[in-house]
Design a protein around this motif. Structure first.
Motif, mmCIF file in Angstrom:
data_model
loop_
_atom_site.group_PDB
_atom_site.id
_atom_site.type_symbol
_atom_site.label_atom_id
_atom_site.label_comp_id
_atom_site.label_asym_id
_atom_site.label_seq_id
_atom_site.Cartn_x
_atom_site.Cartn_y
_atom_site.Cartn_z
ATOM 1 N N ASP A 1 0.818 -1.219 0.000
ATOM 2 C CA ASP A 1 0.000 0.000 0.000
ATOM 3 C C ASP A 1 0.849 1.266 0.000
ATOM 4 O OD1 ASP A 1 -2.344 -1.357 -0.143
ATOM 5 O OD2 ASP A 1 -2.739 -1.322 2.021
ATOM 6 N N LYS A 2 2.124 1.116 0.390
ATOM 7 C CA LYS A 2 3.024 2.285 0.328
ATOM 8 C C LYS A 2 3.042 2.842 -1.103
ATOM 9 C CE LYS A 2 7.976 3.512 0.803
ATOM 10 N NZ LYS A 2 7.844 4.874 1.289
ATOM 11 N N TYR A 3 2.955 1.917 -2.090
ATOM 12 C CA TYR A 3 3.117 2.358 -3.478
ATOM 13 C C TYR A 3 1.914 3.142 -3.992
ATOM 14 C CZ TYR A 3 7.175 -0.158 -2.488
ATOM 15 O OH TYR A 3 8.339 -0.516 -1.850
ATOM 16 N N LYS A 4 0.786 3.048 -3.275
ATOM 17 C CA LYS A 4 -0.357 3.922 -3.626
ATOM 18 C C LYS A 4 0.015 5.367 -3.311
ATOM 19 C CE LYS A 4 -3.790 0.319 -2.958
ATOM 20 N NZ LYS A 4 -4.570 -0.367 -1.958
ATOM 21 N N ASN A 5 0.852 5.546 -2.307
ATOM 22 C CA ASN A 5 1.307 6.900 -1.975
ATOM 23 C C ASN A 5 2.298 7.417 -3.016
ATOM 24 O OD1 ASN A 5 0.004 7.479 0.701
ATOM 25 N ND2 ASN A 5 0.971 5.498 1.124
ATOM 26 N N LYS A 6 3.076 6.485 -3.571
ATOM 27 C CA LYS A 6 4.010 6.894 -4.635
ATOM 28 C C LYS A 6 3.204 7.418 -5.829
ATOM 29 C CE LYS A 6 7.966 4.987 -7.207
ATOM 30 N NZ LYS A 6 8.885 3.834 -7.289
ATOM 31 N N GLU A 7 2.136 6.685 -6.156
ATOM 32 C CA GLU A 7 1.289 7.124 -7.272
ATOM 33 C C GLU A 7 0.618 8.468 -6.947
ATOM 34 O OE1 GLU A 7 1.347 5.683 -10.291
ATOM 35 O OE2 GLU A 7 2.941 4.642 -9.209
ATOM 36 N N ALA A 8 0.156 8.602 -5.699
ATOM 37 C CA ALA A 8 -0.511 9.857 -5.307
ATOM 38 C C ALA A 8 0.461 11.027 -5.366
ATOM 39 C CB ALA A 8 -1.083 9.718 -3.902
ATOM 40 N N LEU A 9 1.697 10.777 -4.948
ATOM 41 C CA LEU A 9 2.708 11.839 -4.990
ATOM 42 C C LEU A 9 2.994 12.244 -6.439
ATOM 43 C CD1 LEU A 9 4.760 13.570 -3.391
ATOM 44 C CD2 LEU A 9 6.369 11.655 -3.540
ATOM 45 N N ARG A 10 3.098 11.237 -7.298
ATOM 46 C CA ARG A 10 3.334 11.531 -8.716
ATOM 47 C C ARG A 10 2.179 12.354 -9.289
ATOM 48 N NH1 ARG A 10 5.611 5.535 -10.295
ATOM 49 N NH2 ARG A 10 7.797 6.137 -10.507
ATOM 50 N N GLU A 11 0.981 11.976 -8.937
ATOM 51 C CA GLU A 11 -0.176 12.711 -9.452
ATOM 52 C C GLU A 11 -0.165 14.152 -8.945
ATOM 53 O OE1 GLU A 11 -3.961 10.478 -8.949
ATOM 54 O OE2 GLU A 11 -2.814 9.062 -10.180
ATOM 55 N N ARG A 12 0.101 14.289 -7.658
ATOM 56 C CA ARG A 12 0.074 15.643 -7.075
ATOM 57 C C ARG A 12 1.134 16.544 -7.700
ATOM 58 N NH1 ARG A 12 -0.141 17.430 -0.741
ATOM 59 N NH2 ARG A 12 0.575 19.545 -1.082
ATOM 60 N N LEU A 13 2.318 15.957 -8.014
ATOM 61 C CA LEU A 13 3.414 16.793 -8.527
ATOM 62 C C LEU A 13 3.567 16.675 -10.050
ATOM 63 C CD1 LEU A 13 6.041 16.150 -5.695
ATOM 64 C CD2 LEU A 13 4.343 17.960 -5.861
ATOM 65 N N LEU A 14 2.590 16.064 -10.687
ATOM 66 C CA LEU A 14 2.556 15.904 -12.143
ATOM 67 C C LEU A 14 3.799 15.198 -12.683
ATOM 68 C CD1 LEU A 14 1.205 19.472 -13.068
ATOM 69 C CD2 LEU A 14 -0.103 17.389 -12.658
ATOM 70 N N LEU A 15 4.195 14.133 -11.986
ATOM 71 C CA LEU A 15 5.312 13.323 -12.467
ATOM 72 C C LEU A 15 4.773 12.142 -13.263
ATOM 73 C CD1 LEU A 15 7.547 13.155 -9.257
ATOM 74 C CD2 LEU A 15 7.853 14.623 -11.251
#
Ligand code: ADP
Length: 510
Positions: free
Chosen positions: A300-314
């Motif tokens: 589930d940590k990797y859902k945060n990686k995806e969320a971070l990418r989305e938030r910072l447009l990566l």
């Protein structure tokens, strides 16, 4: 009846076996989350919370800054007005407010001074910082005196409150604080409060008896006052925030001129590793992250990686995400931070930086870098201070880079480990006490939790960061074992508080 008597007896026996509470007043320029610039704020908050949880009454005295997070203070009320604090040949009238910061009793000093000491929109960074915090130190003691406070321990922090033990000894000996003892914690000897004799006159201290080599006179600038040195000489015990840093600042020029003073006072000096507050920093309960997780639900940590990418447009891609969360200051190794960005992008990583700087030149450098990388889908530099975003970065990143020139303790590696983010650090201060190299540490395998380099240069950084990136790509199971080792280690305040309680008891009895 009989039943009641038995339980009463048991109760008093239980009480007899409980350690006697120790009352503590913290005097500090910062306390998270209301007034935070860096780790000092977290430490004052976390240490106070754990002391309180263990049954010790704690109060915290702070300046009443205009730039505080007032949304994080509850029940703020004026509790005393018209406190007259001597300053130079005048008296400055202060109001004292009380309020709760995360359940902690705090008092805020609000002077009605022409200088407008604490209404400057920032906590530090003014030419008269020495005066502002000298005033705060005197006002804190004057408040305690007028309020009849006599805690077992007055715990003060860093150069900003270094005059507290001096003032206590020189001016408040026969007050309600006659039996109070002072513990003084050095969070960073890079800032010592070097100034001139005026500062002593301002707060009502005698210059002739104090500007002496064995008292407040700076070790390098004859005739100048070193506020931190005053704190060291006059307190009953000095701590710093990790054992390694304690050794470094006592035995080498990392002491930045204070090494001789610390060596002379070695009998009352020790290093206690900081903890972190798992009430604030815990991926299982953190409300600032996209998906809670634990060591048992690591995917589930990797859902945060995806969320971070989305938030910072990566870009969403199969790449490790490397992060920096830091004050951008020479101490933090800004050259190597800049180098890490280009190196990581070159080695097939994504990079996120969250950093703020009080230094205009450093800030301009990173703003320029941000402009040049603006269109890069693998990189985002966020220049500023953003508590909420920092939580998502700790949760979303795979690695964090901390290439400090020196690091008294460092909290970011401790927070990262709790969030399963592998630290890549330079071996200095508290980083050396807490991060153990995956390949070269002499620790058992289950204690290895990151990557470490020694030399402060780009080759040093690459030697550790390169191995981390390689392991992420080629040895995912091994990399995962480092994540798990970091998450399993307890860096809460529980153990550190016991060290502080032992110090408090020791000086209370002396
Ligand atoms: P220092 O006290 O030297 O700045 P520490 O590692 O002891 O360094 O503590 C840093 C604290 O400040 C951590 O809680 C970290 O998350 C936080 N922090 C640092 N920079 C930022 C930023 N730009 N935005 C939000 N939080 C930050």
């Amino acid at each position: 009846m009989a039943k009641r008597r038995v339980s009463k007896k048991a109760n008093s026996a239980q009480q007899a076996s409980l350690p006697k509470p120790i009352s503590v007043v913290m005097v500090s320029a910062e306390c998270a989350p209301a007034a935070k610039v860096g780790g000092l704020a977290d430490v004052v908050h976390g240490l106070s919370r754990e002391l309180q949880v263990q049954g010790n009454p704690v109060e915290i005295i702070l300046p009443k800054y205009d730039c505080m997070r007032y949304d994080r203070i509850s029940e703020l009320t004026k509790s005393l007005s018209g406190l007259m604090v001597p300053f130079y040949n005048q008296r400055i009238e202060c109001d004292i407010y009380s309020g709760l910061v995360d359940g902690l009793d705090c008092f805020f000093i609000d002077p009605h001074s022409q200088q407008n000491f604490f209404n400057r929109r920032v906590i530090y960074g003014h030419n008269d910082d020495n005066d502002r915090f000298a005033f705060f130190s005197r006002a804190a003691l004057e408040f305690m005196h007028k309020a009849g406070k006599g805690p077992d321990i007055i715990h003060c922090h860093d150069w900003t409150t270094g005059l507290v033990p001096v003032l206590l000894f020189e001016l408040y000996k026969s007050s309600s604080m006659a039996h109070s003892r002072v513990c003084y914690t050095l969070h960073n000897v890079g800032h010592q409060g070097l100034t001139n004799a005026n500062i002593l006159r301002q707060v009502g201290l005698d210059t002739a008896s104090l500007i002496r080599p064995d008292r407040l006179e700076d070790n390098h600038h004859r005739g100048s006052v070193n506020v931190m040195k005053g704190g060291i000489v006059f307190s009953n015990f000095i701590t710093t925030v990790s054992p390694h840093y304690a050794h470094e600042i006592k035995t080498s020029n990392q002491g930045m001129g204070l090494q001789h003073t610390l060596a002379a006072h070695h009998n009352k000096f020790g290093g206690v590793l900081n903890g972190i507050d798992y009430g604030v920093w815990n991926p299982e309960t953190d409300r600032h992250i996209a998906c809670n997780y634990s060591v048992h639900t690591l995917n589930d940590k990797y859902k945060n990686k995806e969320a971070l990418r989305e938030r910072l447009l990566l870009k969403h891609d199969f790449k490790p995400l490397v992060a920096v969360v830091s004050r951008l200051d020479h101490q933090k190794g800004v050259d190597l931070i800049a180098h890490a960005i280009s190196y990581c992008l070159h080695r097939g990583c994504q990079f996120v930086l969250l950093g703020s700087s009080p230094n205009a030149q450093i800030e301009a450098r990173f703003r320029h870098l941000k402009r040049t990388l603006n269109d890069n889908p693998d990189c985002h530099l966020e220049i500023g201070y953003d508590e909420d975003l920092s939580h998502l970065i700790y949760a979303g990143a795979d690695m964090i880079v901390i290439p400090s020139v020196y690091e008294p303790c460092g909290l970011t590696q401790l927070i990262s480990m709790k969030y399963g983010t592998v630290p890549v650090v330079r071996s200095t201060g508290g980083l050396a006490d807490t991060v153990f190299d995956a390949n070269y540490s002499d620790k058992p395998e289950q204690e290895r939790n990151g990557y470490v380099f020694n030399n402060y240069n780009s080759q040093g950084l690459e030697s550790a960061l390169g191995r981390a990136i390689e392991a992420w790509y080629a040895q995912p199971d091994f990399f995962r074992s480092l994540i798990i080792n970091g998450m399993n280690r307890d860096y809460s305040w529980k153990e550190s508080v016991n060290h502080y309680l032992n110090i408090y008891k020791f000086i209370k009895a002396s």
